[in-house]
Design a protein around this motif. Structure first.
Motif, mmCIF file in Angstrom:
data_model
loop_
_atom_site.group_PDB
_atom_site.id
_atom_site.type_symbol
_atom_site.label_atom_id
_atom_site.label_comp_id
_atom_site.label_asym_id
_atom_site.label_seq_id
_atom_site.Cartn_x
_atom_site.Cartn_y
_atom_site.Cartn_z
ATOM 1 N N SER A 116 -10.508 -0.304 1.449
ATOM 2 C CA SER A 116 -11.864 0.228 0.751
ATOM 3 C C SER A 116 -10.417 -0.924 -0.953
ATOM 4 N N VAL A 117 -11.614 -0.722 -1.704
ATOM 5 C CA VAL A 117 -11.996 -1.270 -3.572
ATOM 6 C C VAL A 117 -9.991 -0.150 -3.672
ATOM 7 N N ASN A 118 -9.983 0.716 -3.426
ATOM 8 C CA ASN A 118 -9.195 0.768 -4.606
ATOM 9 C C ASN A 118 -7.718 0.787 -3.443
ATOM 10 N N PHE A 119 -7.926 0.265 -2.031
ATOM 11 C CA PHE A 119 -6.283 -0.416 -1.484
ATOM 12 C C PHE A 119 -6.095 -1.316 -1.917
ATOM 13 N N ASN A 120 -7.830 -2.305 -1.771
ATOM 14 C CA ASN A 120 -7.772 -3.737 -1.943
ATOM 15 C C ASN A 120 -7.499 -3.941 -3.716
ATOM 16 N N GLN A 121 -6.800 -3.398 -4.897
ATOM 17 C CA GLN A 121 -7.262 -2.946 -6.175
ATOM 18 C C GLN A 121 -5.274 -2.933 -6.048
ATOM 19 N N PHE A 159 3.832 4.462 -2.347
ATOM 20 C CA PHE A 159 3.095 5.907 -2.665
ATOM 21 C C PHE A 159 1.903 5.846 -2.573
ATOM 22 N N ALA A 160 1.162 4.047 -2.777
ATOM 23 C CA ALA A 160 -0.073 3.646 -3.185
ATOM 24 C C ALA A 160 -0.938 4.020 -1.658
ATOM 25 N N CYS A 161 -0.501 3.315 -0.655
ATOM 26 C CA CYS A 161 -0.681 2.743 0.476
ATOM 27 C C CYS A 161 -0.158 3.630 1.531
ATOM 28 N N TYR A 162 0.700 5.290 1.529
ATOM 29 C CA TYR A 162 1.073 6.005 2.146
ATOM 30 C C TYR A 162 -0.230 7.017 2.079
ATOM 31 N N GLY A 163 0.029 7.355 3.258
ATOM 32 C CA GLY A 163 -1.192 8.393 4.338
ATOM 33 C C GLY A 163 -2.470 8.215 4.199
ATOM 34 N N ASP A 164 -3.634 9.029 3.446
ATOM 35 C CA ASP A 164 -4.919 8.869 3.409
ATOM 36 C C ASP A 164 -5.439 7.670 2.887
ATOM 37 N N MET A 165 -4.909 7.060 2.248
ATOM 38 C CA MET A 165 -5.655 5.596 1.946
ATOM 39 C C MET A 165 -6.320 4.318 2.565
ATOM 40 N N THR A 166 -7.142 4.395 2.715
ATOM 41 C CA THR A 166 -8.449 4.091 3.511
ATOM 42 C C THR A 166 -8.155 2.526 3.785
ATOM 43 N N TYR A 167 -7.870 2.132 4.895
ATOM 44 C CA TYR A 167 -7.148 1.005 5.256
ATOM 45 C C TYR A 167 -6.869 1.051 7.578
ATOM 46 N N SER A 168 -7.562 -0.634 7.730
ATOM 47 C CA SER A 168 -6.761 0.004 8.747
ATOM 48 C C SER A 168 -5.929 -1.124 9.389
ATOM 49 N N MET A 286 -12.276 0.794 -12.164
ATOM 50 C CA MET A 286 -12.763 0.557 -10.422
ATOM 51 C C MET A 286 -12.732 1.746 -10.147
ATOM 52 N N ILE A 287 -10.867 1.949 -9.768
ATOM 53 C CA ILE A 287 -10.699 2.884 -9.317
ATOM 54 C C ILE A 287 -11.502 4.304 -8.975
ATOM 55 N N ALA A 288 -11.467 4.580 -10.385
ATOM 56 C CA ALA A 288 -12.620 5.545 -10.798
ATOM 57 C C ALA A 288 -13.688 5.395 -9.676
ATOM 58 N N THR A 289 -14.589 4.409 -10.785
ATOM 59 C CA THR A 289 -15.819 4.492 -9.788
ATOM 60 C C THR A 289 -16.282 3.894 -8.906
ATOM 61 N N SER A 290 -14.853 3.026 -7.411
ATOM 62 C CA SER A 290 -15.177 3.496 -6.429
ATOM 63 C C SER A 290 -14.998 4.754 -5.671
ATOM 64 N N THR A 291 -13.928 5.345 -5.435
ATOM 65 C CA THR A 291 -13.619 6.503 -5.304
ATOM 66 C C THR A 291 -15.009 7.371 -5.346
ATOM 67 N N ILE A 292 -15.762 7.337 -6.681
ATOM 68 C CA ILE A 292 -16.658 8.163 -6.637
ATOM 69 C C ILE A 292 -17.772 7.607 -5.343
ATOM 70 N N LEU A 293 -18.735 6.106 -5.771
ATOM 71 C CA LEU A 293 -19.190 5.509 -5.286
ATOM 72 C C LEU A 293 -19.606 6.039 -3.058
ATOM 73 N N GLU A 295 -16.812 7.064 -1.656
ATOM 74 C CA GLU A 295 -16.408 8.170 -1.916
ATOM 75 C C GLU A 295 -14.515 7.885 -0.476
ATOM 76 N N THR A 296 -14.060 7.222 -1.353
ATOM 77 C CA THR A 296 -12.851 6.853 -0.907
ATOM 78 C C THR A 296 -11.839 8.012 -0.965
ATOM 79 N N PRO A 297 -11.007 8.503 -0.308
ATOM 80 C CA PRO A 297 -9.959 9.998 0.421
ATOM 81 C C PRO A 297 -8.945 9.294 -0.723
ATOM 82 N N ILE A 298 -8.528 9.889 -1.318
ATOM 83 C CA ILE A 298 -7.354 9.873 -2.351
ATOM 84 C C ILE A 298 -6.108 11.410 -2.521
#
Length: 329
Positions: A116-121, A159-168, A286-293, A295-298
């Motif tokens: 996800s963009v969030n994880f990348n950032q 903290f940000a990478c733990y749990g449901d943030m989208t990445y493989s 960017m994080i707010a916009t990508s989360t909406i566009l 649908e990245t779970p946080i």
């Protein structure tokens, strides 16, 4: 801040956000799953754009009257195409840097394909930590404030990478490589611009873009991207069949060049502190916009981690600027 710096800063901010979101849209929305070909398009736009920029600069300087003020001269000042001459060893260093330059962009695009963009950032926020670590190994001194701020960023990333943030698993490894390349690019580009070579940023971009275009086009061909695009051309990738992928990829390439140019002007017309604040604003937007566009779970822990990362990044940037200001006194 008068209108010109404010306008340039807004262009820089918009381009910064736009490039990342357009790249992600190419992978997630129109299924243009070819990071090296996407980078080739970026480098084509940068090569052509650099040539047009130089031609425009030369034209502006010729039009400038002999009675022009210093402010008018400053507005059209810049590199106009006179390249420096380098030794064979320096040319080898430039070629080596071009590999880091092209891989940094290409692997960054590959990361956006898998995460996800969030994880990348969030992961990119580790670049200062890696740069600081390399500096310590080289014997450079850093204040405890900067070390603490990097520690805050690292904690926030955990903290940000733990749990449901989208990445493989693949996406995680690619993104780690992306962060290492970004740190290497920051270190080496600083040497290219301020070290023995002292290249002008436009000269550097003008030399890097064609080399990166050649390298990424070759990788795209060898990796099968070109044949895959050819097989899909008559079904969904041709602009005459489906214009959306073509438009998004072309817009991404154009935005990558305007980002480079606006970055140069933003550095020239605004203060480092202004850019520092704008960069943190960019991350939030960017994080707010990508989360909406997309649908990245946080979850709560992810959100807390992102907040810590942003705070730590701002603290690190602010302390770096303050220390540089003190060193100049």
């Amino acid at each position: 801040m008068n209108s010109l710096p404010a306008a340039v800063l807004m262009v820089w901010l918009t381009n910064n956000i736009g490039v990342t979101l357009l790249n992600k849209a190419a992978f997630a929305t129109v299924d243009f799953k070819y990071p090296f070909m996407l980078t080739s398009v970026h480098m084509s736009c940068n090569s052509m754009g650099t040539q047009c920029y130089q031609a425009w600069k030369r034209r502006e300087q010729l039009k400038l009257p002999s009675t022009a003020s210093e402010e008018q001269e400053a507005l059209v000042a810049g590199w106009t195409g006179k390249k420096k001459q380098f030794t064979p060893e320096q040319k080898k260093a430039i070629l080596a840097y071009s590999v880091i330059f092209s891989l940094n962009i290409a692997i960054g695009n590959l990361s956006l394909r898998h995460v996800s963009v969030n994880f990348n950032q969030v992961m990119r926020s580790l670049v200062p930590a890696i740069t600081l670590g390399v500096g310590i190994l080289q014997g450079k001194a850093f204040s405890m404030y900067r070390r603490y701020s990097v520690g805050v960023v690292v904690l926030g990333v955990l903290f940000a990478c733990y749990g449901d943030m989208t990445y493989s698993a693949v996406g995680f490894m690619v993104t780690v490589f992306c962060v290492l390349l970004a740190a290497a690019k920051v270190t080496v580009s600083g040497e290219m611009l301020t070290g023995k070579l002292k290249m002008h940023p436009i000269d550097l971009l003008g030399r890097m873009a064609p080399l990166a275009l050649l390298q990424c086009s070759l990788i795209s061909l060898l990796s099968g991207e070109v044949s895959s695009i050819a097989s899909r051309w008559t079904t969904d990738l041709s602009p005459f069949v489906n214009p959306q992928p073509f438009i998004i990829v072309l817009m991404s390439g154009f935005a990558s060049f305007t980002l480079n140019i606006s970055s140069l002007y933003a550095n020239k017309l605004t203060s480092p502190l202004t850019l520092c604040i704008a960069a943190n604003v960019k991350q939030v937007i960017m994080i707010a916009t990508s989360t909406i566009l997309f649908e990245t779970p946080i979850n709560f822990l992810n959100g807390l981690g992102i907040l810590i990362v942003l705070t730590g990044s701002f603290w690190y940037s602010y302390m770096s600027l303050m220390e540089k200001h003190q060193d100049k006194k």
